[in-house]
Design a protein around this motif. Sequence first.
Motif, PDB file in Angstrom:
ATOM      1  N   LYS A  51       0.516  10.397  -9.797  1.00  0.00           N
ATOM      2  CA  LYS A  51      -0.920  10.531 -10.103  1.00  0.00           C
ATOM      3  C   LYS A  51      -1.540   9.266 -10.694  1.00  0.00           C
ATOM      4  CE  LYS A  51      -0.521  14.879  -9.017  1.00  0.00           C
ATOM      5  NZ  LYS A  51      -0.052  15.023  -7.698  1.00  0.00           N
ATOM      6  N   ILE A  52      -1.076   8.101 -10.237  1.00  0.00           N
ATOM      7  CA  ILE A  52      -1.686   6.851 -10.685  1.00  0.00           C
ATOM      8  C   ILE A  52      -2.934   6.571  -9.860  1.00  0.00           C
ATOM      9  CG2 ILE A  52       0.554   5.881 -11.364  1.00  0.00           C
ATOM     10  CD1 ILE A  52      -0.060   3.972  -8.759  1.00  0.00           C
ATOM     11  N   GLU A  53      -3.709   5.613 -10.323  1.00  0.00           N
ATOM     12  CA  GLU A  53      -4.833   5.070  -9.561  1.00  0.00           C
ATOM     13  C   GLU A  53      -4.605   3.563  -9.492  1.00  0.00           C
ATOM     14  OE1 GLU A  53      -7.305   6.777  -8.087  1.00  0.00           O
ATOM     15  OE2 GLU A  53      -6.362   8.634  -8.775  1.00  0.00           O
ATOM     16  N   TYR A  54      -5.054   2.938  -8.409  1.00  0.00           N
ATOM     17  CA  TYR A  54      -4.834   1.504  -8.284  1.00  0.00           C
ATOM     18  C   TYR A  54      -5.995   0.830  -7.573  1.00  0.00           C
ATOM     19  CZ  TYR A  54      -3.532   2.276  -3.404  1.00  0.00           C
ATOM     20  OH  TYR A  54      -3.543   2.614  -2.082  1.00  0.00           O
ATOM     21  N   ASN A  55      -6.082  -0.487  -7.775  1.00  0.00           N
ATOM     22  CA  ASN A  55      -7.090  -1.305  -7.129  1.00  0.00           C
ATOM     23  C   ASN A  55      -6.452  -2.653  -6.795  1.00  0.00           C
ATOM     24  OD1 ASN A  55      -9.566  -2.264  -6.191  1.00  0.00           O
ATOM     25  ND2 ASN A  55     -10.166  -2.984  -8.227  1.00  0.00           N
ATOM     26  N   ILE A  56      -6.522  -3.040  -5.529  1.00  0.00           N
ATOM     27  CA  ILE A  56      -5.986  -4.327  -5.086  1.00  0.00           C
ATOM     28  C   ILE A  56      -7.160  -5.278  -4.910  1.00  0.00           C
ATOM     29  CG2 ILE A  56      -4.749  -5.552  -3.274  1.00  0.00           C
ATOM     30  CD1 ILE A  56      -3.306  -2.902  -2.649  1.00  0.00           C
ATOM     31  N   ILE A  57      -7.100  -6.407  -5.588  1.00  0.00           N
ATOM     32  CA  ILE A  57      -8.174  -7.396  -5.503  1.00  0.00           C
ATOM     33  C   ILE A  57      -7.647  -8.593  -4.712  1.00  0.00           C
ATOM     34  CG2 ILE A  57      -9.685  -8.938  -6.808  1.00  0.00           C
ATOM     35  CD1 ILE A  57      -9.376  -6.890  -9.142  1.00  0.00           C
TER      36      ILE A  57
ATOM     37  N   SER B  18       0.823  -1.207   0.000  1.00  0.00           N
ATOM     38  CA  SER B  18       0.000   0.000   0.000  1.00  0.00           C
ATOM     39  C   SER B  18       0.858   1.258   0.000  1.00  0.00           C
ATOM     40  CB  SER B  18      -0.928   0.012   1.211  1.00  0.00           C
ATOM     41  OG  SER B  18      -1.848  -1.048   1.118  1.00  0.00           O
ATOM     42  N   LYS B  19       1.976   1.236   0.733  1.00  0.00           N
ATOM     43  CA  LYS B  19       2.866   2.396   0.802  1.00  0.00           C
ATOM     44  C   LYS B  19       3.458   2.705  -0.577  1.00  0.00           C
ATOM     45  CE  LYS B  19       6.529   4.715   3.200  1.00  0.00           C
ATOM     46  NZ  LYS B  19       6.295   5.940   2.488  1.00  0.00           N
ATOM     47  N   ILE B  20       3.921   1.673  -1.269  1.00  0.00           N
ATOM     48  CA  ILE B  20       4.497   1.866  -2.603  1.00  0.00           C
ATOM     49  C   ILE B  20       3.449   2.461  -3.550  1.00  0.00           C
ATOM     50  CG2 ILE B  20       5.288   0.631  -4.675  1.00  0.00           C
ATOM     51  CD1 ILE B  20       6.780  -1.255  -2.775  1.00  0.00           C
ATOM     52  N   LEU B  21       2.253   1.899  -3.512  1.00  0.00           N
ATOM     53  CA  LEU B  21       1.194   2.371  -4.406  1.00  0.00           C
ATOM     54  C   LEU B  21       0.708   3.766  -4.030  1.00  0.00           C
ATOM     55  CD1 LEU B  21      -0.724  -0.991  -4.785  1.00  0.00           C
ATOM     56  CD2 LEU B  21       0.654   0.147  -6.526  1.00  0.00           C
ATOM     57  N   GLU B  22       0.595   4.054  -2.748  1.00  0.00           N
ATOM     58  CA  GLU B  22       0.172   5.392  -2.307  1.00  0.00           C
ATOM     59  C   GLU B  22       1.218   6.446  -2.668  1.00  0.00           C
ATOM     60  OE1 GLU B  22      -2.579   6.958  -0.970  1.00  0.00           O
ATOM     61  OE2 GLU B  22      -3.561   5.080  -1.498  1.00  0.00           O
ATOM     62  N   ASP B  23       2.504   6.100  -2.508  1.00  0.00           N
ATOM     63  CA  ASP B  23       3.568   7.033  -2.889  1.00  0.00           C
ATOM     64  C   ASP B  23       3.479   7.362  -4.381  1.00  0.00           C
ATOM     65  OD1 ASP B  23       4.494   7.131  -0.300  1.00  0.00           O
ATOM     66  OD2 ASP B  23       6.247   5.860  -0.667  1.00  0.00           O
ATOM     67  N   ALA B  24       3.260   6.323  -5.198  1.00  0.00           N
ATOM     68  CA  ALA B  24       3.134   6.541  -6.643  1.00  0.00           C
ATOM     69  C   ALA B  24       1.860   7.314  -6.967  1.00  0.00           C
ATOM     70  CB  ALA B  24       3.147   5.212  -7.384  1.00  0.00           C
ATOM     71  N   LYS B  25       0.812   7.067  -6.196  1.00  0.00           N
ATOM     72  CA  LYS B  25      -0.442   7.802  -6.412  1.00  0.00           C
ATOM     73  C   LYS B  25      -0.226   9.291  -6.155  1.00  0.00           C
ATOM     74  CE  LYS B  25      -5.252   7.958  -4.948  1.00  0.00           C
ATOM     75  NZ  LYS B  25      -6.287   7.352  -4.094  1.00  0.00           N
TER      76      LYS B  25
ATOM     77  N   ASN C 277       8.540   0.942 -14.355  1.00  0.00           N
ATOM     78  CA  ASN C 277       9.650   0.160 -13.797  1.00  0.00           C
ATOM     79  C   ASN C 277       9.761   0.303 -12.287  1.00  0.00           C
ATOM     80  OD1 ASN C 277      10.625  -1.105 -16.140  1.00  0.00           O
ATOM     81  ND2 ASN C 277      11.622   0.782 -16.776  1.00  0.00           N
ATOM     82  N   LYS C 278       9.537   1.507 -11.781  1.00  0.00           N
ATOM     83  CA  LYS C 278       9.587   1.732 -10.337  1.00  0.00           C
ATOM     84  C   LYS C 278       8.522   0.881  -9.630  1.00  0.00           C
ATOM     85  CE  LYS C 278       8.135   5.726  -8.878  1.00  0.00           C
ATOM     86  NZ  LYS C 278       7.980   7.151  -8.534  1.00  0.00           N
ATOM     87  N   LEU C 279       7.313   0.878 -10.183  1.00  0.00           N
ATOM     88  CA  LEU C 279       6.234   0.088  -9.595  1.00  0.00           C
ATOM     89  C   LEU C 279       6.510  -1.411  -9.709  1.00  0.00           C
ATOM     90  CD1 LEU C 279       3.161   2.114 -10.854  1.00  0.00           C
ATOM     91  CD2 LEU C 279       3.831   1.775  -8.468  1.00  0.00           C
ATOM     92  N   LYS C 280       6.969  -1.836 -10.874  1.00  0.00           N
ATOM     93  CA  LYS C 280       7.222  -3.263 -11.091  1.00  0.00           C
ATOM     94  C   LYS C 280       8.284  -3.786 -10.133  1.00  0.00           C
ATOM     95  CE  LYS C 280       9.634  -5.102 -14.279  1.00  0.00           C
ATOM     96  NZ  LYS C 280      10.566  -5.827 -14.915  1.00  0.00           N
ATOM     97  N   VAL C 281       9.348  -3.034  -9.956  1.00  0.00           N
ATOM     98  CA  VAL C 281      10.428  -3.461  -9.049  1.00  0.00           C
ATOM     99  C   VAL C 281       9.929  -3.512  -7.606  1.00  0.00           C
ATOM    100  CG1 VAL C 281      12.649  -2.753  -8.077  1.00  0.00           C
ATOM    101  CG2 VAL C 281      12.318  -2.740 -10.539  1.00  0.00           C
ATOM    102  N   GLY C 282       9.162  -2.500  -7.200  1.00  0.00           N
ATOM    103  CA  GLY C 282       8.619  -2.482  -5.844  1.00  0.00           C
ATOM    104  C   GLY C 282       7.675  -3.645  -5.592  1.00  0.00           C
ATOM    105  N   LEU C 283       6.775  -3.893  -6.544  1.00  0.00           N
ATOM    106  CA  LEU C 283       5.836  -5.006  -6.404  1.00  0.00           C
ATOM    107  C   LEU C 283       6.561  -6.341  -6.416  1.00  0.00           C
ATOM    108  CD1 LEU C 283       2.986  -3.760  -8.769  1.00  0.00           C
ATOM    109  CD2 LEU C 283       3.017  -3.711  -6.272  1.00  0.00           C
ATOM    110  N   GLN C 284       7.556  -6.461  -7.274  1.00  0.00           N
ATOM    111  CA  GLN C 284       8.320  -7.700  -7.377  1.00  0.00           C
ATOM    112  C   GLN C 284       8.996  -8.028  -6.050  1.00  0.00           C
ATOM    113  OE1 GLN C 284      11.094  -7.729 -10.624  1.00  0.00           O
ATOM    114  NE2 GLN C 284      11.976  -9.684 -10.033  1.00  0.00           N
ATOM    115  N   THR C 285       9.602  -7.036  -5.430  1.00  0.00           N
ATOM    116  CA  THR C 285      10.285  -7.243  -4.155  1.00  0.00           C
ATOM    117  C   THR C 285       9.314  -7.746  -3.091  1.00  0.00           C
ATOM    118  OG1 THR C 285      11.854  -5.499  -4.704  1.00  0.00           O
ATOM    119  CG2 THR C 285      11.686  -6.113  -2.390  1.00  0.00           C
TER     120      THR C 285
END
Length: 140
Positions: A98-104, A87-94, A125-133
């Motif tokens: 200015k992204i939007e996201y939805n976790i299912i 959530s922190k990674i996604l909120e920081d990117a939001k 790439n920033k999001l992909k690396v964060g999610l991958q980790t």
Amino acid sequence: MEPNTDELKRFLENKIISLKKEVEYYEYLLSLLESGYTPIKGNKGSLEYIKNRKGETIAEVFFTPPLMKVVIKKKINIKEAYMNALSKILEDAKNSDKIEYNIISDKEDLREINITNIRDNITYNKLKVGLQTILERASA
């Protein structure tokens, strides 16, 4: 005279922090170029895989600008600490990109992450690396 010194000290400390963040950003950009960065042209999509240490596919990452979809392929019971980090990674990117996201999720099992408004490869790439980790650690 003392308040001016304190104000100057605070200003300099804030400036140093700001410049350190800027240097980190430029180092990140340089690392992208050195790793063989190639821009995505048009609306061509890409499919990448997130794998665990054993080489098993954890998730598939579909990217067709401006949409990114992470589909979890292996059952991942995500603990609260990992969910907070995600959530922190996604909120920081939001906030910054200015992204939007939805976790299912299905109960405690993570199923899918949908992200929209990704305007460039750097954000992707920033999001992909964060999610991958996080996914690699959560699946261990």
